[in-house]
Scaffold this motif. Structure first.
Motif, mmCIF file in Angstrom:
data_model
loop_
_atom_site.group_PDB
_atom_site.id
_atom_site.type_symbol
_atom_site.label_atom_id
_atom_site.label_comp_id
_atom_site.label_asym_id
_atom_site.label_seq_id
_atom_site.Cartn_x
_atom_site.Cartn_y
_atom_site.Cartn_z
ATOM 1 N N TYR B 244 0.891 -1.166 0.000
ATOM 2 C CA TYR B 244 0.000 0.000 0.000
ATOM 3 C C TYR B 244 0.924 1.209 0.000
ATOM 4 O O TYR B 244 1.730 1.369 0.930
ATOM 5 N N SER B 246 2.078 5.433 -1.062
ATOM 6 C CA SER B 246 1.651 6.826 -1.200
ATOM 7 C C SER B 246 1.533 7.186 -2.678
ATOM 8 O O SER B 246 2.241 6.631 -3.524
ATOM 9 N N ASP B 247 0.688 8.152 -2.948
ATOM 10 C CA ASP B 247 0.613 8.680 -4.312
ATOM 11 C C ASP B 247 2.002 9.070 -4.799
ATOM 12 O O ASP B 247 2.343 8.866 -5.965
ATOM 13 N N TYR B 248 2.775 9.633 -3.889
ATOM 14 C CA TYR B 248 4.103 10.123 -4.271
ATOM 15 C C TYR B 248 4.958 9.000 -4.856
ATOM 16 O O TYR B 248 5.692 9.210 -5.817
ATOM 17 N N LEU B 286 -2.297 4.461 -0.211
ATOM 18 C CA LEU B 286 -2.439 4.980 1.152
ATOM 19 C C LEU B 286 -3.152 6.326 1.183
ATOM 20 O O LEU B 286 -3.908 6.611 2.104
ATOM 21 N N ASP B 287 -2.874 7.162 0.195
ATOM 22 C CA ASP B 287 -3.491 8.486 0.225
ATOM 23 C C ASP B 287 -5.009 8.322 0.139
ATOM 24 O O ASP B 287 -5.517 7.597 -0.712
ATOM 25 N N GLY B 288 -5.684 9.006 1.017
ATOM 26 C CA GLY B 288 -7.133 8.881 1.054
ATOM 27 C C GLY B 288 -7.611 7.860 2.071
ATOM 28 O O GLY B 288 -8.792 7.762 2.353
ATOM 29 N N LYS B 289 -6.671 7.121 2.652
ATOM 30 C CA LYS B 289 -7.087 6.107 3.619
ATOM 31 C C LYS B 289 -7.512 6.758 4.930
ATOM 32 O O LYS B 289 -6.802 7.583 5.474
ATOM 33 N N ASP B 290 -8.679 6.386 5.384
ATOM 34 C CA ASP B 290 -9.142 6.814 6.695
ATOM 35 C C ASP B 290 -8.895 5.644 7.637
ATOM 36 O O ASP B 290 -9.616 4.643 7.598
ATOM 37 N N PRO B 291 -7.847 5.753 8.482
ATOM 38 C CA PRO B 291 -7.487 4.593 9.303
ATOM 39 C C PRO B 291 -8.593 4.172 10.256
ATOM 40 O O PRO B 291 -8.732 2.994 10.559
ATOM 41 N N LEU B 298 -10.959 8.118 -1.477
ATOM 42 C CA LEU B 298 -10.767 8.434 -2.901
ATOM 43 C C LEU B 298 -11.216 7.295 -3.803
ATOM 44 O O LEU B 298 -11.063 7.368 -5.018
#
Lengths: 528, 479
Positions: B244, B246-248, B286-291, B298
C-alpha cells in the motif's frame, strides 16, 4: 534521489565494515542492516502504517530503517511495563509519564533498563529547545540525569499552562428552547456561550424536560469516560487526591473536603435526575463521544484539542446534516458559582519518549538527528504538507497552494504522511494542527476563539486554575509510592457512589490510615 | 510498407473525428524494450464474506457477473480458521500433538467460500487460499505450532483432493506476518517447514505450494523476502508481498524501483524465480485512507483508477509477475462496530450509489485483459523521462494474437504522443478505450466500451491524444 541514496549507503556501509577494527561500533548485534542503514525500533501510540513515501524519504535521508510498533490505548501501560520487565524494550518507546508514576521511572532508571539522554544536547538545537522549555523537567530527572523527552503540546507555545477541558453543547437546542418559551428559557440561550453553573443545570433540566432529541432519546449530559463525573470540577479545589489547605498550609485528602463533597453530591443528583447518561457506569472508550456525534446528547465533556474537536465536528456533521455545525458543537464557557471559569493547571507536555539501555550511540544519535530535523522549519513543513513541489507549493505571497487529492465531494482526502506520526515521538504536533489541511477553517476559527477567550479570562484573573502541585506530586516517598493507586481506587468508588452502588464514606474510612500516612509524609517532606 | 500506409490513412481519418493524428517516425515512442517476460496476469481479493447471510441470490449473481467481466487470472481468498475448526479438545498430555479438533464445513462463511471456489473452478480462475491468523481465541498463537500445519494440510486435502478444487494452487500461512502480534520470521518459517512436511506426507506437494511471505510495506518486503529466500525457498511456490503506497511513490516512479529492489533480493538467491514469480497479493493506495474506518475516501474517484493503473504498470516494470487488487467487494469485510469497510470495486451492500461499480473496476478490467498470463511486456522511452506524469507499456500474448498498450497521463495537461510497437501482433482493427472522468464510455450493460475503433494494426504508428488524468488503452481485440 535513490541513486544518491545507494551511493551514500555504500560509503557508509564500507565505513562501518572498517570501523569495528578500530573501535567498538556500539550495540553488538542488529545495529545496521545489510545495506548499511541504522536499524531503529520505535514504539509509540501514534505510529501509523509506516511504509508510506514520507517515512521512506526520512529513512533514506538519514540512512535508517525504522521498525514501528504501535501501542494500543487500552493496554499501553501494560505493554510498556511488560516489555521493561521482560527486558524486551524497543530502542525508543513511549510511556505515559506523569508525576504520579515518577517512582516507576526512578526504578527503571536505577535498575539499568533505561539510557539517559546526554547532558549536552546543543548538537540538536530543536530538541534542546523542547528540553529547555518543558515544565517540571528537573523533577523528572533521576540522580541528576534525564531519561526521557517529554512530548510538548506546542513547541511554539511553551507557556500554555492549562488543560483544554470543557463541554461542547447543543446551542441550537438552547436557541430552540428560548424561541419556544422565552419566559422560561429565554435566558438559557447565550450568544457568547458563557453559563454559570446554575444556568448550566437549568439547561440540562430543560433539555431533559423538552426531550430535545425526541422519542425519549435525549441524554442531557455525558462525559468522556476518563473524566466522569466532570461536574465535580466545578466545585473541587484540586484535581486529584491531595489538596493544599490554604488555612492550615498543609496538604490533606482532597476527597473528604467540603467542596469536593458538594461536587460529588451534585454529580450524584445529576445521575438521579437522569441528566447524566445512564450507561456512563459501564461505557467503553469512545462510547460517550459517539453518543454526542449521533445527535442525542445535550452537553459533552472532553479534552478539546483542535484535533479532537475536529473529529467530533466531522462525525457530528455527517450524522446531523441539517444542524448548523457551529451551533451543534458550540464550546461552552462555564463558570463556577463563585463566578470563576475553571481549568486544570497543566504541564506543557503529556507523556514522554524513553530509551532502552541497549540503544547504541549510533542509534540514539540517529534518532536525535531525525527528530531535530522534524522539528526544524523544513521538517515541520514536510510533516505538515509533504513534498514541496509535488504535494504543495509556496506562492509568492508566502501562502501554501496544496496539491493533495480531493474526494468526489471536493474535500481534501486524508494523506498518510508518516513523518507526522514520527514527529509525534517528540511532540504532540499542536504547532502544526492549526495548519492541517484536513481541518476546516470553521473548526479552526471556533477553536481559536475559545482558546483566545480562555487566555483572556486568565489574563483578567477570571479563572480558577486547579493547581498542579508539582512540588508535591513528583515526590518519591515510601507511603506515597506504595499507595499511588489510591487515586484510581477513588475514581472507581466515585462512579459506584454516584450510581448508588457503594458507600463513599466507607471508602474513605477504609483507606483513612493509608492516605493519612501519605499526607503526613508529604507535609513532612515539604516542611509544612 | 503498404500496411503502414493503410494504418496511417486510417488513423488520419480517425484523427479528424477523434483527435488522433499520424506522425513521422521521428519522435515516435517505440515499445522495444522487453521489461517483463514472466507475467502471470492480474488478480483481485475475493474473500469469504463475513456476513454471507445478507448477500441475497440477486446480489451474489451480480457479484459473480462482475467477476466474470473482470476475469482475473487468480484471486486471493482468505478465511478465519475458527469458522472451520471446531470442537477443540486438549489432549491428555501437555504435548499439543495429542490435541484433537473437528472441521465444520457447514459454517455460513465457509459455505460462502465454497461458492467462491465453485465459481473459480468453473471459470478457470486460480486461487491462492489463506487464513488471516492461526486461530483466534485458542492457545495457538503463531504458525510455528504443529497443530497449525496439520490444520492447513487437512484443509488443503479436503478441498483439493476430496472436493476436487484443482483451482487452488497456493496457501497463505497467515496474513501480513510482519504485523501479526507476537510473530516473527522464525515462527513463520517454522510454520512453512511444518506445513510443507504435512503436505508432502499427504502427497499434495505437486498440487499446492506455499505462497509467502505475504509481508507488507517496502522495508518488510525486503527483509522478509530476503529471509524467506535464504531459509525456506524450496517450500515457496510463489513469492508474495503487500504494497500500500503513497501517491508520491507512484507519481515519482519510485514504486517501480522499490519493486525492482524486492525482485532483485529474491532473484539473486532463487534460480527458479522466473517460474515462481512475485505477486503483490494486496495492492492499494495509502493516500485517502481513513485509518479509523479502514476506508479509502478516494475510492470513488477516477484519479484512484488512473493511479492504480500506473501502480500496476510500475509493478510489472519492476519485475513483479502480477498484482492482485485490494479488493473486489466492500461487503466482504466489516469493522468491529459493524461499519462496512470501503476499499472495493463496488459494494454488494450499502447505499444504491455504493452498489454501483466504481470507476476503478473499469480500468482494472482493461488492465486484467491487457496483462494476461504469459504476456510479454514492452517498455518505452517515456518511462525513463523526467516527466513522470506519462507512462506507457505494451503487452503481447505469447501466440502473438492479442496485444495492446496502455498510456497513463496523470498530468494536468492533455498529452500527445505517437506510438509504435515493433513486435508482430495480429489484427487489422484497433480499439481505443479512454478511462477518464470526461471521456469514459459505458455500454448498456454498465461496462466500459471503446471510445472508437480504427482500421489498422498495433504495428503501425498511432498518434494519440491522452487527456489529462486518464489512462488510454489501445488493443487489437474488443474486450
Amino acid at each position: 534521489m535513490k541513486g544518491i541514496r545507494k551511493r551514500l549507503l555504500a560509503v557508509l556501509f564500507a565505513f562501518c565494515m572498517v570501523l569495528p577494527l578500530f573501535a567498538a561500533c556500539g550495540k553488538e548485534t542488529g545495529e545496521y542492516d545489510e545495506s548499511g542503514n541504522v536499524r531503529l525500533d520505535i514504539a509509540n501510540l501514534y505510529l501509523n502504517d509506516l511504509g508510506d513515501a514520507y517515512t521512506g524519504y526520512v529513512e533514506d535521508k538519514f540512512s535508517v530503517r525504522i521498525s514501528p510498533k504501535v501501542y494500543s490505548w487500552a493496554d499501553w501501560d501494560s505493554q510498556v511495563t511488560s516489555a521493561v520487565n521482560g527486558d524486551n524494550i524497543p530502542d525508543v518507546f513511549h510511556w505515559n509519564l506523569e508525576s504520579m508514576v515518577y517512582p516507576t521511572l526512578e526504578r527503571w532508571a536505577k535498575g539499568g533498563s533505561l539510557r539517559a539522554i546526554p547532558d549536552d544536547m546543543s548538537a540538536y538545537p530543536n530538541i534542546k529547545k523542547v528540553l529547555d522549555s518543558a515544565t517540571a523537567i528537573d523533577k523528572m530527572k533521576v540522580d541528576g540525569k534525564l531519561y526521557c523527552i517529554p512530548l510538548m503540546y506546542d513547541i511554539n507555545k511553551p507557556e500554555m499552562g492549562y488543560s483544554s477541558f470543557t463541554y461542547v453543547y447543543r446551542k441550537d437546542w438552547a436557541k430552540a428552547l428560548a424561541e419556544k418559551n422565552p419566559s422560561e428559557y429565554g435566558d438559557l440561550y447565550k450568544e457568547d456561550d458563557v453559563y454559570t453553573f446554575s444556568e448550566f443545570e437549568r439547561l440540562l433540566a430543560a433539555f431533559d424536560k423538552e426531550d430535545m432529541a425526541g422519542s425519549n432519546k435525549t441524554i442531557p449530559l455525558a462525559d468522556v469516560e476518563w473524566a466522569f463525573p466532570s461536574v465535580i470540577n466545578y466545585f473541587k479545589d484540586a484535581p486529584h487526591a491531595y489538596v493544599l489547605n490554604e488555612q492550615t498550609g498543609k496538604f490533606e485528602w482532597n476527597y473528604t473536603t467540603a467542596n469536593f463533597t458538594q461536587g460529588l453530591e451534585k454529580a450524584k443528583s445529576f445521575v438521579e435526575k437522569g441528566y447524566y447518561w445512564a450507561d456512563s457506569y459501564a461505557a467503553n472508550e469512545g462510547d460517550a463521544m459517539n453518543k454526542y456525534k449521533s445527535g442525542v446528547v445535550g452537553c459533552y465533556f472532553d479534552n478539546f484539542t483542535l484535533t479532537n474537536y475536529s473529529e467530533l465536528r466531522k462525525s457530528f456533521s455527517s450524522s446531523n446534516p441539517s444542524v448548523d455545525l457551529d451551533e451543534g458543537t458550540a464550546l461552552m464557557r462555564l463558570k463556577r458559582d463563585d463566578g470563576k471559569f475553571v481549568y486544570e493547571e497543566a504541564n506543557n507536555w503529556w507523556s514522554a519518549t524513553l530509551f532502552s539501555a541497549d540503544i547504541s550511540d549510533v542509534q540514539m544519535n540517529k534518532y536525535f538527528e531525525i527528530m531535530d530535523w522534524l522539528l526544524s522549519e523544513e521538517g515541520t513543513m514536510f510533516a505538515t504538507y509533504g513534498f514541496e513541489g509535488t504535494d504543495y507549493t509556496v506562492k509568492e505571497d508566502g501562502s501554501i497552494e496544496l496539491h493533495w487529492s480531493k474526494t468526489a465531494d471536493g474535500e481534501y482526502a486524508n494523506k498518510l504522511i508518516g513523518a507526522k506520526y514520527l514527529r509525534y515521538s517528540i511532540c504532540l504536533n499542536q504547532d502544526i494542527t492549526s495548519n492541517d489541511p484536513l481541518i476546516d477553517d470553521g473548526t479552526k476559527a471556533a477553536h481559536a476563539a475559545w482558546i483566545a477567550d480562555i487566555e483572556k479570562q486568565i489574563e483578567d484573573n477570571q479563572v480558577k486554575l486547579l493547581p498542579l502541585y508539582s512540588d508535591m506530586n513528583w515526590l518519591s516517598l515510601p507511603n506515597k509510592n506504595a499507595n499511588a493507586n489510591l487515586v484510581n481506587l477513588a475514581s472507581d468508588a466515585i462512579i459506584k457512589y454516584v450510581f448508588g452502588d457503594g458507600g463513599w464514606s466507607e471508602f474513605n474510612e477504609s483507606n483513612r490510615s493509608k492516605y493519612e500516612a501519605v499526607v503526613n509524609e508529604i507535609n513532612t517532606a515539604l516542611g509544612l | 510498407m503498404k500496411k503502414l500506409v493503410c494504418v496511417f490513412l486510417a488513423v488520419l481519418t480517425a484523427a479528424m473525428l477523434f483527435g488522433c493524428s499520424a506522425k513521422t517516425e521521428e519522435g515516435t515512442v517505440r515499445f522495444e524494450q522487453v521489461v517483463n517476460e514472466n507475467v502471470q496476469g492480474l488478480g483481485v481479493e475475493w474473500d469469504a464474506y463475513e456476513h454471507p447471510d445478507v448477500i441475497t441470490d440477486e446480489k451474489w449473481e451480480r457479484a459473480t457477473a462482475y467477476m466474470d467481466k473482470l476475469s482475473p487470472a487468480y484471486i486471493r481468498c482468505v478465511i478465519n480458521l475458527d469458522w472451520v475448526v471446531t470442537n477443540w479438545n486438549k489432549g491428555a498430555s501437555e504435548d499439543v500433538s495429542d490435541d484433537t479438533w473437528e472441521y465444520n464445513w457447514e459454517q455460513s462463511s465457509i459455505r460462502n467460500m465454497f461458492k467462491i471456489l465453485d465459481h473459480c473452478q468453473k471459470s478457470g480462475i486460480r486461487v491462492g487460499l489463506g487464513v488471516w491468523r492461526p486461530v483466534d481465541g485458542w492457545d495457538m498463537q503463531d504458525s510455528s505450532d504443529v497443530r497449525f500445519a496439520k490444520i492447513m494440510a487437512d484443509i488443503a486435502e479436503e478441498l483439493i483432493v476430496s472436493r476436487g478444487y484443482s483451482c487452488i494452487f497456493g496457501l497463505f500461512l497467515t496474513n501480513e506476518p510482519n504485523y501479526l502480534p507476537g510473530n516473527d520470521f522464525q515462527k513463520w518459517s517454522t510454520g512453512v517447514k511444518n506445513t510443507a512436511a504435512e503436505l508432502a506426507a499427504r502427497g499434495l506437494s505437486d498440487k499446492v505450494s506455499i505462497i509467502g511471505p505475504d509481508a507488507t510495506s517496502y522495508s518488510a518486503a525486503i527483509t522478509w523476502c530476503e529471509d524467506t529466500v535464504k531459509n525456506v525457498k524450496e517450500h515457496i511456490g510463489n513469492y508474495s508481498i503487500h504494497m500500500y503506497v503513497s501517491d508520491y511513490s507512484v507519481d515519482s516512479g519510485r514504486f517501480a524501483e522499490d519493486i525492482r529492489d524486492v525482485v532483485n533480493t529474491i532473484e539473486k538467491e532463487d534460480k527458479d524465480f522466473d517460474k515462481k514469480g512475485l505477486i503483490i497479493w494486496e495492492s492499494g493506495l495509502l493516500d485517502g485512507k481513513d485509518p479509523e474506518w479502514d476506508t479509502n475516501v478516494l475510492i470513488d474517484t477516477f484519479g484512484f483508477g488512473v493511479r492504480m493503473a500506473d501502480y500496476t504498470m510500475q509493478a510489472i516494470m519492476g519485475g513483479a509477475s502480477g498484482v492482485s487488487f485490494w479488493e473486489f467487494d466492500d461487503a466482504m469485510h466489516f469493522l468491529e462496530n459493524g461499519q462496512m469497510k470501503q476499499y472495493g470495486m463496488f459494494s454488494s451492500l450499502g447505499t444504491a450509489a455504493q452498489q454501483e461499480l466504481r470507476p476503478w473496476f473499469q480500468s482494472s478490467y482493461l488492465l486484467t485483459r491487457l496483462f494476461a498470463p504469459q504476456s510479454k511486456v514492452y517498455g518505452c522511452s517515456l518511462n525513463s523521462e523526467k516527466d513522470t506524469t506519462l507512462r506507457a507499456l505494451a503487452s503481447v500474448s505469447s501466440d502473438g494474437k492479442t496485444g495492446g498498450y496502455c498510456v497513463v497521463n496523470r498530468g494536468y495537461e492533455e498529452a500527445e504522443e505517437t506510438f509504435y510497437l515493433p513486435q508482430k501482433v495480429q489484427g487489422e482493427k484497433l480499439y481505443v478505450y479512454i478511462f477518464g472522468e470526461k471521456d469514459m464510455k459505458l455500454g448498456a450493460d454498465g461496462f466500459i466500451v471503446p471510445n472508437y475503433e480504427l482500421d489498422g494494426s498495433l504495428n503501425g504508428t498511432l498518434t494519440l491524444k491522452i487527456p489529462a488524468g486518464s489512462a488510454v488503452f489501445v488493443t487489437n481485440t474488443k474486450y
